[in-house]
Design an enzyme around this catalytic site. Structure first.
Site, PDB file in Angstrom:
ATOM      1  N   LYS A 150       6.373  -1.889   2.474  1.00  0.00           N
ATOM      2  CA  LYS A 150       5.127  -1.257   2.946  1.00  0.00           C
ATOM      3  C   LYS A 150       3.987  -2.247   2.688  1.00  0.00           C
ATOM      4  O   LYS A 150       3.172  -2.082   1.763  1.00  0.00           O
ATOM      5  CB  LYS A 150       4.907   0.094   2.254  1.00  0.00           C
ATOM      6  CG  LYS A 150       3.978   1.019   3.049  1.00  0.00           C
ATOM      7  CD  LYS A 150       4.110   2.446   2.602  1.00  0.00           C
ATOM      8  CE  LYS A 150       3.024   3.352   3.153  1.00  0.00           C
ATOM      9  NZ  LYS A 150       3.061   3.600   4.590  1.00  0.00           N
ATOM     10  N   ARG A 193       8.871   3.915  -4.103  1.00  0.00           N
ATOM     11  CA  ARG A 193       8.750   2.996  -2.954  1.00  0.00           C
ATOM     12  C   ARG A 193       7.744   1.887  -3.264  1.00  0.00           C
ATOM     13  O   ARG A 193       7.946   0.725  -2.896  1.00  0.00           O
ATOM     14  CB  ARG A 193       8.356   3.747  -1.690  1.00  0.00           C
ATOM     15  CG  ARG A 193       8.281   2.828  -0.479  1.00  0.00           C
ATOM     16  CD  ARG A 193       8.148   3.582   0.823  1.00  0.00           C
ATOM     17  NE  ARG A 193       6.893   4.307   0.924  1.00  0.00           N
ATOM     18  CZ  ARG A 193       6.587   5.125   1.925  1.00  0.00           C
ATOM     19  NH1 ARG A 193       7.443   5.335   2.903  1.00  0.00           N
ATOM     20  NH2 ARG A 193       5.429   5.749   1.951  1.00  0.00           N
ATOM     21  N   HIS A 208      -1.662 -20.823  -0.269  1.00  0.00           N
ATOM     22  CA  HIS A 208      -0.618 -19.860   0.064  1.00  0.00           C
ATOM     23  C   HIS A 208       0.256 -19.463  -1.126  1.00  0.00           C
ATOM     24  O   HIS A 208       0.783 -18.356  -1.157  1.00  0.00           O
ATOM     25  CB  HIS A 208       0.273 -20.409   1.190  1.00  0.00           C
ATOM     26  CG  HIS A 208      -0.384 -20.334   2.537  1.00  0.00           C
ATOM     27  ND1 HIS A 208      -1.501 -21.066   2.845  1.00  0.00           N
ATOM     28  CD2 HIS A 208      -0.093 -19.602   3.624  1.00  0.00           C
ATOM     29  CE1 HIS A 208      -1.867 -20.790   4.083  1.00  0.00           C
ATOM     30  NE2 HIS A 208      -1.024 -19.903   4.584  1.00  0.00           N
ATOM     31  N   TYR A 219       0.837  -1.201   0.000  1.00  0.00           N
ATOM     32  CA  TYR A 219       0.000   0.000   0.000  1.00  0.00           C
ATOM     33  C   TYR A 219       0.869   1.246   0.000  1.00  0.00           C
ATOM     34  O   TYR A 219       2.078   1.180   0.219  1.00  0.00           O
ATOM     35  CB  TYR A 219      -0.973  -0.006   1.183  1.00  0.00           C
ATOM     36  CG  TYR A 219      -0.379   0.393   2.519  1.00  0.00           C
ATOM     37  CD1 TYR A 219       0.395  -0.500   3.253  1.00  0.00           C
ATOM     38  CD2 TYR A 219      -0.593   1.661   3.038  1.00  0.00           C
ATOM     39  CE1 TYR A 219       0.931  -0.129   4.479  1.00  0.00           C
ATOM     40  CE2 TYR A 219      -0.055   2.041   4.270  1.00  0.00           C
ATOM     41  CZ  TYR A 219       0.701   1.139   4.975  1.00  0.00           C
ATOM     42  OH  TYR A 219       1.239   1.502   6.177  1.00  0.00           O
ATOM     43  N   GLU A 227      11.826   2.456  14.879  1.00  0.00           N
ATOM     44  CA  GLU A 227      10.923   3.524  14.422  1.00  0.00           C
ATOM     45  C   GLU A 227       9.704   3.543  15.331  1.00  0.00           C
ATOM     46  O   GLU A 227       9.739   2.964  16.422  1.00  0.00           O
ATOM     47  CB  GLU A 227      10.542   3.303  12.953  1.00  0.00           C
ATOM     48  CG  GLU A 227       9.878   1.964  12.677  1.00  0.00           C
ATOM     49  CD  GLU A 227       9.461   1.778  11.214  1.00  0.00           C
ATOM     50  OE1 GLU A 227       9.361   2.760  10.467  1.00  0.00           O
ATOM     51  OE2 GLU A 227       9.205   0.616  10.841  1.00  0.00           O
ATOM     52  N   LEU A 230      10.670   1.268   7.930  1.00  0.00           N
ATOM     53  CA  LEU A 230      10.127   1.672   6.631  1.00  0.00           C
ATOM     54  C   LEU A 230      10.921   2.900   6.160  1.00  0.00           C
ATOM     55  O   LEU A 230      11.138   3.828   6.951  1.00  0.00           O
ATOM     56  CB  LEU A 230       8.645   2.049   6.773  1.00  0.00           C
ATOM     57  CG  LEU A 230       7.992   2.358   5.434  1.00  0.00           C
ATOM     58  CD1 LEU A 230       7.615   1.069   4.711  1.00  0.00           C
ATOM     59  CD2 LEU A 230       6.769   3.237   5.600  1.00  0.00           C
ATOM     60  N   ARG A 254      -8.194 -20.946  -2.101  1.00  0.00           N
ATOM     61  CA  ARG A 254      -7.480 -20.380  -0.961  1.00  0.00           C
ATOM     62  C   ARG A 254      -6.208 -21.182  -0.717  1.00  0.00           C
ATOM     63  O   ARG A 254      -6.247 -22.217  -0.068  1.00  0.00           O
ATOM     64  CB  ARG A 254      -8.351 -20.382   0.302  1.00  0.00           C
ATOM     65  CG  ARG A 254      -7.701 -19.610   1.423  1.00  0.00           C
ATOM     66  CD  ARG A 254      -8.285 -19.840   2.789  1.00  0.00           C
ATOM     67  NE  ARG A 254      -7.473 -19.127   3.783  1.00  0.00           N
ATOM     68  CZ  ARG A 254      -6.335 -19.597   4.302  1.00  0.00           C
ATOM     69  NH1 ARG A 254      -5.885 -20.788   3.956  1.00  0.00           N
ATOM     70  NH2 ARG A 254      -5.645 -18.882   5.170  1.00  0.00           N
TER      71      ARG A 254
HETATM   72  N1  PLP Z   1       7.158   3.834   9.471  1.00  0.00           N
HETATM   73  C1  PLP Z   1       5.998   3.174   9.454  1.00  0.00           C
HETATM   74  C2  PLP Z   1       5.922   1.829  10.111  1.00  0.00           C
HETATM   75  C3  PLP Z   1       4.864   3.725   8.833  1.00  0.00           C
HETATM   76  O1  PLP Z   1       3.713   3.039   8.809  1.00  0.00           O
HETATM   77  C4  PLP Z   1       4.968   5.008   8.246  1.00  0.00           C
HETATM   78  C5  PLP Z   1       3.824   5.627   7.595  1.00  0.00           C
HETATM   79  O2  PLP Z   1       2.741   5.129   7.572  1.00  0.00           O
HETATM   80  C6  PLP Z   1       6.195   5.674   8.301  1.00  0.00           C
HETATM   81  C7  PLP Z   1       7.274   5.058   8.908  1.00  0.00           C
HETATM   82  C8  PLP Z   1       6.366   7.029   7.675  1.00  0.00           C
HETATM   83  O3  PLP Z   1       6.434   6.936   6.272  1.00  0.00           O
HETATM   84  P1  PLP Z   1       5.992   8.147   5.338  1.00  0.00           P
HETATM   85  O4  PLP Z   1       6.774   9.334   5.786  1.00  0.00           O
HETATM   86  O5  PLP Z   1       6.368   7.701   3.976  1.00  0.00           O
HETATM   87  O6  PLP Z   1       4.528   8.337   5.523  1.00  0.00           O
END
Ligand code: PLP
Length: 285
Positions: free
Chosen positions: A149, A51, A102, A32, A182, A206, A100
């Site tokens: 993501k 990304r 995997h 996403y 994070e 991320l 269904r």
């Molecule tokens: N880290 C995580 C786990 C996130 O879910 C997000 C945003 O949803 C971020 C960092 C920040 O990313 P961005 O600045 O691209 O929104």
């Protein structure tokens, strides 16, 4: 690719070609993206497209859309939803299979779900009125592919909820070496004696677009560069300021960590300087 739109009456959801057997729902098998829009214009769209493409590659999902196709889709969503300030949400799953199982299905087309949602209207940064966050530190128990993501966000959801159950508004996550990773839905910056540091890009975080923009803005207009490196929890606990960043939240100050004040417990001067630069950057887009 099948596309399902929501909002703006662009395509009523019941006409959409989506099945309850969509793998995105069953397995969280998808990528996403969230793209902020200010004054009808997407911010850093190319970073978001890149990304997404990295995510498709990482999970072996074949989506060969050009930059122009993504751009046209975003434009259409902005127009159909009244423009202004909003967030674009895109979710691409491996598609709807009748079986269904995997393994990756063959002869199944990806499904994209696209919608917009409200995000806060940016305000001129101000020390007195800035919204600040209280965080709870929690050991990061997510998987080892946090750079993707992925729509499978259960690990993040559980950490976020744990922080809320403890009376905080976000989780500040650290690994088993007591190093900052994070937040559950944002990246983290730590400031000491005017020096700004943030964890390096790795499989533990991320690669946030707002993180990237803040680093670039500080490099171009600030007084010193952001240090991208390992940040220990000792440094976190000793910080003068902590910030979190995300596309929807922007750059937000953290004034409490584990029920204790961060630095003076007030929103910091370095935040004000960098948030003002970031605010001007968004308006100039
Ligand atoms: N880290 C995580 C786990 C996130 O879910 C997000 C945003 O949803 C971020 C960092 C920040 O990313 P961005 O600045 O691209 O929104």
């Amino acid at each position: 690719m099948n596309i399902v739109f929501l909002n703006g009456n662009y395509m009523p959801i019941q006409e959409a070609k989506i099945s309850p057997l969509d793998r995105g729902f069953l397995f969280g098998d998808g990528i996403y993206e969230v793209i902020p829009v200010y004054s009808d214009i997407t911010v850093a769209l190319m970073y978001h497209i890149n990304r997404m493409n990295d995510g498709f590659k990482a999970i072996g999902l074949k989506v060969n859309w050009s930059e122009n196709q993504w751009e046209a889709l975003c434009k259409k969503l902005i127009e159909k939803n009244g423009g202004g300030t909003l967030g674009i949400y895109l979710q691409v799953s491996r598609g709807a299979d009748t079986n269904r199982a995997h393994g990756f299905p063959s002869n199944v087309e990806p499904t994209m779900f696209a919608m917009t949602f409200a995000i806060p209207i940016p305000k001129t940064p101000n020390l007195e009125t800035a919204k600040s966050f209280a965080l709870k530190s929690i050991e990061d128990l997510r998987w080892k592919r946090c750079q993707i993501k992925s729509t499978a966000l259960l690990g993040n959801v559980l950490h976020f909820q744990e922080s809320h159950d403890a009376g905080a508004q976000e989780a500040l996550l650290y690994n088993n070496k007591q190093q900052l990773t994070e937040a559950s839905a944002a990246n983290v910056f730590v400031i000491k004696n005017g020096v700004i540091a943030t964890p390096l890009i790795s499989n533990q975080i991320l690669p946030g677009i707002t993180r990237r923009l803040v680093i670039d803005i500080v490099a171009n207009y600030g007084t010193s560069a952001v240090e991208e490196r390992i940040v220990t929890m000792k440094e976190v606990n000793d910080a003068d300021e902590i910030w979190i960043t995300s596309s929807t939240k922007g750059l937000m100050p953290v004034t409490q960590l584990d029920d204790k004040p961060v630095g003076s417990g007030k929103v910091g001067q370095v935040w004000l300087e960098v948030a003002t630069l970031y605010f001007k950057y968004k308006l100039s887009y």
